[in-house]
Enzyme design. Structure first.
Site, short mmCIF file in Angstrom:
data_model
loop_
_atom_site.label_atom_id
_atom_site.label_comp_id
_atom_site.label_asym_id
_atom_site.label_seq_id
_atom_site.Cartn_x
_atom_site.Cartn_y
_atom_site.Cartn_z
N CYS A 32 91.23 72.53 40.95
CA CYS A 32 91.97 71.44 40.30
C CYS A 32 92.50 70.45 41.34
O CYS A 32 93.36 70.80 42.14
CB CYS A 32 93.10 72.06 39.48
SG CYS A 32 94.40 70.94 38.99
N CYS A 35 96.27 69.70 41.33
CA CYS A 35 97.00 70.90 41.79
C CYS A 35 97.06 70.92 43.31
O CYS A 35 98.11 71.19 43.90
CB CYS A 35 96.30 72.17 41.31
SG CYS A 35 96.21 72.33 39.52
#
Length: 105
Positions: A32, A35
């Site tokens: 991600c 993230c």
């Protein structure tokens, strides 16, 4: 310091051990992008707020924890006090993350 959670048991133990302290949980995944972007900031907050417990849950490694916490997207930040969820939001929003910590601590 950010504690990496490896299992549902470890997650529950971390919440129990926190007592009255605020617990901030970062639900993320290695693949991600957002993230990865907010991870260093999350770690810097753990240095700044020594009275707050910071946990990191990889949703791929701990699908049971992510599912129990009803995490739908990454990153999701959840906030717990005395084992109860007291806040949550999704997205790599640094300002909101720090503001929420200040509000709940």
């Amino acid at each position: 310091m950010v504690k990496q959670i490896e299992s549902k048991t470890a997650f529950q133990e971390a919440l129990d051990a926190a007592g009255d302290k605020l617990v901030v949980v970062d639900f993320s995944a290695t693949w991600c992008g957002p993230c990865k972007m907010i991870k260093p900031f999350f770690h810097s907050l753990s240095e700044k707020y020594s009275n707050v417990i910071f946990l990191e849950v990889d949703v791929d490694d701990c699908q049971d924890v992510a599912s129990e916490c009803e995490v739908k997207c990454m990153p999701t930040f959840q906030f717990f006090k005395k084992g109860q969820k007291v806040g949550e939001f999704s997205g790599a929003n640094k300002e909101k993350l720090e503001a929420t910590i200040n509000e709940l601590v």
